[in-house]
Design a protein around this motif. Sequence first.
Motif, mmCIF file in Angstrom:
data_model
loop_
_atom_site.group_PDB
_atom_site.id
_atom_site.type_symbol
_atom_site.label_atom_id
_atom_site.label_comp_id
_atom_site.label_asym_id
_atom_site.label_seq_id
_atom_site.Cartn_x
_atom_site.Cartn_y
_atom_site.Cartn_z
ATOM 1 N N ALA A 78 4.232 -6.437 -1.789
ATOM 2 C CA ALA A 78 5.222 -5.363 -1.681
ATOM 3 C C ALA A 78 4.793 -4.219 -2.575
ATOM 4 O O ALA A 78 4.314 -4.433 -3.688
ATOM 5 C CB ALA A 78 6.594 -5.874 -2.103
ATOM 6 N N CYS A 79 4.975 -3.004 -2.101
ATOM 7 C CA CYS A 79 4.638 -1.841 -2.920
ATOM 8 C C CYS A 79 5.512 -0.664 -2.499
ATOM 9 O O CYS A 79 6.249 -0.747 -1.514
ATOM 10 C CB CYS A 79 3.162 -1.486 -2.776
ATOM 11 N N GLY A 80 5.435 0.397 -3.270
ATOM 12 C CA GLY A 80 6.175 1.603 -2.952
ATOM 13 C C GLY A 80 7.316 1.913 -3.900
ATOM 14 O O GLY A 80 7.971 2.944 -3.770
ATOM 15 N N GLY A 81 7.569 1.020 -4.847
ATOM 16 C CA GLY A 81 8.633 1.276 -5.798
ATOM 17 C C GLY A 81 8.283 2.401 -6.752
ATOM 18 O O GLY A 81 7.158 2.894 -6.774
ATOM 19 N N GLY A 82 9.268 2.813 -7.526
ATOM 20 C CA GLY A 82 9.037 3.882 -8.490
ATOM 21 C C GLY A 82 10.336 4.400 -9.030
ATOM 22 O O GLY A 82 11.394 3.801 -8.839
ATOM 23 N N LEU A 83 10.241 5.529 -9.720
ATOM 24 C CA LEU A 83 11.406 6.174 -10.319
ATOM 25 C C LEU A 83 11.829 7.336 -9.427
ATOM 26 O O LEU A 83 11.010 8.179 -9.063
ATOM 27 C CB LEU A 83 11.055 6.677 -11.717
ATOM 28 N N VAL A 84 13.106 7.377 -9.103
ATOM 29 C CA VAL A 84 13.620 8.434 -8.240
ATOM 30 C C VAL A 84 15.008 8.826 -8.730
ATOM 31 O O VAL A 84 15.734 7.990 -9.292
ATOM 32 C CB VAL A 84 13.646 7.964 -6.769
ATOM 33 N N GLN A 85 15.378 10.055 -8.507
ATOM 34 C CA GLN A 85 16.719 10.510 -8.888
ATOM 35 C C GLN A 85 17.743 10.065 -7.849
ATOM 36 O O GLN A 85 17.411 9.860 -6.676
ATOM 37 C CB GLN A 85 16.737 12.026 -9.009
ATOM 38 N N ALA A 86 18.954 9.943 -8.280
ATOM 39 C CA ALA A 86 20.036 9.605 -7.369
ATOM 40 C C ALA A 86 20.062 10.608 -6.216
ATOM 41 O O ALA A 86 19.908 11.810 -6.429
ATOM 42 C CB ALA A 86 21.368 9.602 -8.102
ATOM 43 N N GLY A 87 20.255 10.080 -5.019
ATOM 44 C CA GLY A 87 20.233 10.911 -3.824
ATOM 45 C C GLY A 87 18.874 11.011 -3.172
ATOM 46 O O GLY A 87 18.765 11.509 -2.047
ATOM 47 N N ALA A 96 10.394 -18.695 3.375
ATOM 48 C CA ALA A 96 9.400 -19.609 2.823
ATOM 49 C C ALA A 96 8.388 -18.912 1.910
ATOM 50 O O ALA A 96 7.872 -19.530 0.984
ATOM 51 C CB ALA A 96 8.651 -20.296 3.955
ATOM 52 N N TYR A 97 8.099 -17.650 2.173
ATOM 53 C CA TYR A 97 7.052 -16.953 1.430
ATOM 54 C C TYR A 97 7.613 -15.686 0.821
ATOM 55 O O TYR A 97 8.312 -14.928 1.493
ATOM 56 C CB TYR A 97 5.879 -16.615 2.359
ATOM 57 N N TRP A 98 7.263 -15.454 -0.437
ATOM 58 C CA TRP A 98 7.805 -14.333 -1.178
ATOM 59 C C TRP A 98 6.693 -13.504 -1.805
ATOM 60 O O TRP A 98 5.701 -14.045 -2.286
ATOM 61 C CB TRP A 98 8.735 -14.835 -2.280
ATOM 62 N N GLY A 99 6.924 -12.177 -1.828
ATOM 63 C CA GLY A 99 6.000 -11.303 -2.515
ATOM 64 C C GLY A 99 6.337 -11.226 -3.992
ATOM 65 O O GLY A 99 7.315 -11.810 -4.458
ATOM 66 N N GLN A 100 5.551 -10.452 -4.717
ATOM 67 C CA GLN A 100 5.697 -10.398 -6.166
ATOM 68 C C GLN A 100 6.755 -9.404 -6.618
ATOM 69 O O GLN A 100 7.147 -9.439 -7.773
ATOM 70 C CB GLN A 100 4.359 -10.021 -6.822
ATOM 71 N N GLY A 101 7.244 -8.556 -5.763
ATOM 72 C CA GLY A 101 8.287 -7.614 -6.121
ATOM 73 C C GLY A 101 7.756 -6.264 -6.537
ATOM 74 O O GLY A 101 6.665 -6.145 -7.099
ATOM 75 N N THR A 102 8.549 -5.251 -6.272
ATOM 76 C CA THR A 102 8.230 -3.884 -6.693
ATOM 77 C C THR A 102 9.489 -3.264 -7.275
ATOM 78 O O THR A 102 10.577 -3.410 -6.720
ATOM 79 C CB THR A 102 7.664 -3.062 -5.516
ATOM 80 N N LEU A 103 9.339 -2.593 -8.408
ATOM 81 C CA LEU A 103 10.489 -2.091 -9.143
ATOM 82 C C LEU A 103 10.922 -0.733 -8.615
ATOM 83 O O LEU A 103 10.123 0.192 -8.499
ATOM 84 C CB LEU A 103 10.154 -1.979 -10.630
ATOM 85 N N VAL A 104 12.209 -0.622 -8.332
ATOM 86 C CA VAL A 104 12.827 0.647 -7.951
ATOM 87 C C VAL A 104 13.826 1.015 -9.034
ATOM 88 O O VAL A 104 14.726 0.228 -9.343
ATOM 89 C CB VAL A 104 13.526 0.528 -6.583
ATOM 90 N N THR A 105 13.672 2.202 -9.587
ATOM 91 C CA THR A 105 14.583 2.679 -10.616
ATOM 92 C C THR A 105 15.187 3.995 -10.145
ATOM 93 O O THR A 105 14.465 4.941 -9.831
ATOM 94 C CB THR A 105 13.861 2.893 -11.951
ATOM 95 N N VAL A 106 16.517 4.034 -10.095
ATOM 96 C CA VAL A 106 17.216 5.228 -9.654
ATOM 97 C C VAL A 106 17.975 5.807 -10.844
ATOM 98 O O VAL A 106 18.855 5.149 -11.406
ATOM 99 C CB VAL A 106 18.183 4.919 -8.501
ATOM 100 N N SER A 107 17.629 7.010 -11.225
ATOM 101 C CA SER A 107 18.269 7.648 -12.371
ATOM 102 C C SER A 107 19.452 8.499 -11.909
ATOM 103 O O SER A 107 19.447 9.068 -10.830
ATOM 104 C CB SER A 107 17.270 8.511 -13.127
#
Length: 123
Positions: free
Chosen positions: A5-14, A111-122
């Motif tokens: 999984a990828c594509g997470g990041g820091l984003v502003q509300a909205g 049955a199978y899981w990815g490692q996770g991607t962090l999403v942070t909404v400020s």
Amino acid sequence: VQLQACGGGLVQAGGSLRLSCSASRRTFSNNAVGWFRQAPGKEREFVATISWNGGGTYYADSVKGRFAISRDRGAHMVYLQMSSLKPEDTAVYYCAAARSATSSAASRDYAYWGQGTLVTVSS
């Protein structure tokens, strides 16, 4: 078997983000795929799921109308388009491949899981 999984990041509300999930053909071809998330100090919760052929989707009430799950079977990819993000969407997002072709909101059906991607909404 690994999911990525990828594509997470820091984003502003909205704002918006698109998460991607890839896996081997064997994992994805005939299986439903789901997205789950886990916020700090909270249990993992269901977000969205899509059936093996993309014909069926289901969303948690908290994201309905804001998130959209889709898949490209030829590319062995599943996406989660997230819009109108809120601070409460902040979490580690995981993609998972189900044991069957049918969509499910229950983590036990995956049955199978990815490692996770962090999403942070400020705010």
